[in-house]
Design a protein around this motif. Structure first.
Motif, short mmCIF file in Angstrom:
data_model
loop_
_atom_site.label_atom_id
_atom_site.label_comp_id
_atom_site.label_asym_id
_atom_site.label_seq_id
_atom_site.Cartn_x
_atom_site.Cartn_y
_atom_site.Cartn_z
N GLY A 173 0.81 -1.21 0.00
CA GLY A 173 0.00 0.00 0.00
C GLY A 173 0.84 1.26 0.00
N MET A 174 2.06 1.16 -0.56
CA MET A 174 3.00 2.27 -0.57
C MET A 174 3.28 2.74 -2.00
SD MET A 174 3.38 2.56 2.63
CE MET A 174 4.49 3.97 2.50
N GLU A 175 3.79 3.95 -2.12
CA GLU A 175 4.18 4.49 -3.43
C GLU A 175 5.45 3.78 -3.91
OE1 GLU A 175 5.71 8.74 -5.39
OE2 GLU A 175 5.20 8.59 -3.25
N PHE A 176 5.50 3.50 -5.19
CA PHE A 176 6.69 2.92 -5.80
C PHE A 176 7.68 4.04 -6.09
CE2 PHE A 176 8.56 1.50 -10.05
CZ PHE A 176 9.56 0.74 -9.46
N ARG A 177 8.82 4.02 -5.38
CA ARG A 177 9.82 5.09 -5.52
C ARG A 177 11.17 4.47 -5.90
NH1 ARG A 177 10.60 9.06 -0.88
NH2 ARG A 177 11.63 10.14 -2.59
N PRO A 178 11.37 4.20 -7.19
CA PRO A 178 12.63 3.60 -7.62
C PRO A 178 13.74 4.64 -7.71
CG PRO A 178 11.25 4.00 -9.52
CD PRO A 178 10.44 4.41 -8.31
N TYR A 179 14.96 4.20 -7.46
CA TYR A 179 16.13 5.05 -7.71
C TYR A 179 17.13 4.21 -8.49
CZ TYR A 179 19.63 8.63 -7.27
OH TYR A 179 20.54 9.60 -7.57
N TYR A 180 17.45 4.65 -9.71
CA TYR A 180 18.24 3.84 -10.63
C TYR A 180 19.73 4.16 -10.54
CZ TYR A 180 13.57 3.06 -12.46
OH TYR A 180 12.24 2.75 -12.58
N VAL A 181 20.52 3.12 -10.39
CA VAL A 181 21.97 3.24 -10.32
C VAL A 181 22.57 2.13 -11.17
CG1 VAL A 181 23.99 3.33 -8.79
CG2 VAL A 181 21.74 4.06 -7.94
N SER A 182 23.63 2.42 -11.90
CA SER A 182 24.24 1.39 -12.75
C SER A 182 24.77 0.23 -11.91
CB SER A 182 25.38 1.98 -13.59
OG SER A 182 26.53 2.21 -12.78
N SER A 183 24.71 -0.96 -12.45
CA SER A 183 25.24 -2.13 -11.75
C SER A 183 26.72 -1.95 -11.45
CB SER A 183 25.02 -3.40 -12.59
OG SER A 183 23.65 -3.70 -12.71
N GLU A 184 27.45 -1.39 -12.41
CA GLU A 184 28.89 -1.21 -12.22
C GLU A 184 29.19 -0.32 -11.02
OE1 GLU A 184 32.86 -0.01 -14.83
OE2 GLU A 184 30.86 0.46 -15.60
N PHE A 185 28.44 0.76 -10.86
CA PHE A 185 28.65 1.65 -9.73
C PHE A 185 28.33 0.95 -8.41
CE2 PHE A 185 27.49 4.97 -6.71
CZ PHE A 185 28.55 5.85 -6.84
N LEU A 186 27.21 0.22 -8.38
CA LEU A 186 26.82 -0.49 -7.16
C LEU A 186 27.86 -1.52 -6.76
CD1 LEU A 186 23.03 -1.04 -7.96
CD2 LEU A 186 23.99 0.58 -6.31
N ILE A 187 28.37 -2.26 -7.74
CA ILE A 187 29.38 -3.28 -7.47
C ILE A 187 30.66 -2.63 -6.94
CG2 ILE A 187 30.90 -4.98 -8.57
CD1 ILE A 187 28.48 -5.53 -10.50
N SER A 188 31.02 -1.50 -7.51
CA SER A 188 32.27 -0.84 -7.16
C SER A 188 32.27 -0.29 -5.74
CB SER A 188 32.58 0.29 -8.14
OG SER A 188 32.73 -0.21 -9.46
N CYS A 189 31.10 0.12 -5.24
CA CYS A 189 31.08 0.80 -3.95
C CYS A 189 30.43 -0.02 -2.84
CB CYS A 189 30.37 2.15 -4.07
SG CYS A 189 28.61 2.04 -4.43
N ALA A 190 30.02 -1.24 -3.12
CA ALA A 190 29.40 -2.09 -2.09
C ALA A 190 30.45 -2.87 -1.31
CB ALA A 190 28.41 -3.06 -2.73
N PRO A 191 30.20 -3.17 -0.04
CA PRO A 191 31.11 -4.05 0.71
C PRO A 191 31.27 -5.39 0.00
CG PRO A 191 29.51 -3.01 2.18
CD PRO A 191 29.07 -2.69 0.79
N LYS A 192 32.48 -5.92 0.01
CA LYS A 192 32.77 -7.15 -0.73
C LYS A 192 31.92 -8.32 -0.24
CE LYS A 192 37.50 -6.01 -2.14
NZ LYS A 192 37.05 -5.70 -3.50
N GLU A 193 31.59 -8.32 1.06
CA GLU A 193 30.83 -9.46 1.59
C GLU A 193 29.42 -9.55 1.01
OE1 GLU A 193 30.83 -6.29 4.95
OE2 GLU A 193 32.20 -7.04 3.40
N TRP A 194 28.92 -8.47 0.40
CA TRP A 194 27.61 -8.54 -0.24
C TRP A 194 27.69 -9.25 -1.59
CZ3 TRP A 194 25.55 -2.83 0.54
CH2 TRP A 194 25.44 -2.59 1.93
#
Length: 258
Positions: free
Chosen positions: A155-176
């Motif tokens: 029952g909530m608004e859909f609020r997407p935020y788009y980020v490239s996979s490459e950027f997410l991979i580059s800045c995420a902790p390795k354990e993820w």
């Protein structure tokens, strides 16, 4: 000679070739995944068992599920070490949720009871011995549709935020292990050909649509607080990723205006 006992080995559809040369996947699609150790381990398991089958007649059936979910877990694309709940909590709190790319890649989700129909139908099935068989539903959704269905169920608004996979991979902790989870799996468009499964198990039919399954999951999760595991580290990371990208966009816009 085939023994009276047999083994059904659960592999993974993530073992299929990445990047895919053809998004239409059948059991004949090559197995190769340089991005995810999990998938490479599954491939090695398949190769070992099929060698025993070919050389010694060891009776094995290989099963390749894709993204199978149940009442205790809602499928999301990007999450932290504690799983899905913090993504749901961000929706409840009215915060944007991170979706890789533009959310238009196609994905297949399968309710666990539907998977079980195919799995049970293959167990002890003489026609499936020595075969690899994928088990998925036929419903195909974009990640935008998946997240929108979840938001609607909340029952909530859909609020997407788009980020490239490459950027997410580059800045995420390795354990993820977002490299494996995204490049090796969820950022790829996949469509599964279940012809083989339906030939071997004529009664198989996936009947639970995702909009139905996610509501069953939420009903269970609301009544089982132990499924609601907070992940403040992931929440703060999402906020920071969004903040950094917005700052970069603001800088670029000011440069263009000048």
């Amino acid at each position: 000679m085939l023994a009276s006992r047999y083994l059904t080995y659960i592999s993974s559809a993530s073992a299929y070739q990445k990047p895919l040369s053809d998004f239409r996947i059948s059991e004949g699609t090559p197995l190769a995944n340089p991005y995810w150790q999990y998938s490479r381990d599954k491939i090695r398991g398949e190769e070992l068992l099929m060698r025993y089958y070919c050389e010694e007649g060891f009776p094995v059936t290989i099963v390749r599920p894709s993204h199978t979910y149940n009442e205790e877990k809602i499928p999301v694309c990007v999450h932290g070490s504690e799983g899905f709940w913090q993504v749901i909590k961000r929706m409840i709190d009215g915060k944007p949720v991170i979706i890789p790319g533009d959310g238009s890649s196609l994905w297949t989700l399968t309710w666990n009871d539907d998977f079980a129909k195919g799995f049970i139908g293959l167990m002890g099935n003489i026609h499936a011995i020595g075969e690899a068989v994928q088990i998925t539903g036929d419903e195909v959704l974009t990640w935008n549709q998946i997240y929108r269905v979840i938001a609607d169920a909340l029952g909530m608004e859909f609020r997407p935020y788009y980020v490239s996979s490459e950027f997410l991979i580059s800045c995420a902790p390795k354990e993820w292990d977002l490299r494996g989870n995204l490049w090796g799996d969820k950022s790829n468009t996949v469509l599964f050909d279940n012809t083989k499964l339906k030939r071997l198990v004529p009664d198989f039919k996936a009947v639970v649509r995702f909009d139905q399954g996610v509501r069953m999951s939420l009903d269970y999760i609301w009544s089982h607080p132990e499924c609601q595991i907070p992940d403040p580290m992931f929440d703060a990371w999402c906020d920071r990723v969004i903040e950094v990208q917005e700052e970069a966009l603001d800088k670029m816009n000011r440069i263009i205006i000048q």
